[in-house]
Design a protein around this motif. Structure first.
Motif: not given
Length: 220
Positions: A61-66, A165-178
């Protein structure tokens, strides 16, 4: 004396793909985490959290937006998301700061009062951090990079590879975290990711940097 630290700095490189068959031992990875925990932070408030993602489905799932972790997220032995605390935790009068002063540092009440005063002045006047929530978060993120650097260099000293790694979508990553991990994103935001493991191939190019003279100015 042999400069093993310098050797580790020269050994470290941004590994883009790991040997998925090689795993870091529990003891070695706990040592890497300890490098992060022991890192310095402003006022000693440790505004970080280390989230280790080992579950394969979560990594997919992380790979999709990282986009910066395409070759590492599924091949790394250990994959870490470093979180930074937001204003909810880092404001001078927050419960987290009180917890750090009282429970972790175990300062006497009079010392806590003086320390809190210095910290409040620092946030309000010296760095003007309270001008926005983003200013506080960015300040926290800067400190997580100290832990990041210590973890990567410490790993290199042990012959273990990594890649910031800074190459990720921060908004989608925070949604993933939540949504996936149940992390309170009012308190934490994603700062940076870092996979650890063993390189699949040797670096194709020698490490190149500007000279010390180019990046240093002396005033004697």
């Amino acid at each position: 004396m042999e400069n093993k630290f310098l050797d580790a700095m020269k050994f470290r490189h941004a590994t883009k793909e790991f040997d998925a068959t090689k795993k870091i031992t529990d003891d070695d990875f706990n040592t890497i985490l300890e490098y992060g925990v022991l890192s310095p932070s402003s006022f000693g408030f440790e505004p970080w959290k280390f989230v280790v993602i080992q579950n394969e489905d979560l990594r997919k799932k992380l790979k999709e937006f990282s986009w910066g972790a395409q070759g590492t997220v599924l091949t790394a032995s250990h994959f870490v998301i470093i979180l930074a605390r937001k204003v909810k935790a880092m404001r001078y009068d927050s419960s987290y700061i009180k917890y750090m002063l009282n429970d972790v540092k175990q300062f006497p009440e009079d010392v806590q009062e003086v320390f809190s005063g210095f910290y409040e002045k620092f946030q309000k006047e010296d760095f003007n951090l309270l001008e926005s929530d983003r200013a506080v978060f960015d300040w926290s993120c800067k400190q997580t990079y100290i832990a990041l650097a210590n973890m990567m260099t410490g790993a290199a000293y042990m012959g273990i590879d990594s890649c910031p790694v800074e190459g990720f979508d921060a908004t989608l990553t925070e949604k993933f975290l939540q949504d996936e991990l149940g992390i309170d994103t009012e308190e934490y935001g994603v700062s940076v990711m870092v996979p650890f493991g063993y390189r699949k191939e040797a670096p194709k190019h020698e490490k190149v940097r500007q000279s010390i003279d180019t990046v240093t100015t002396w005033y004697n």
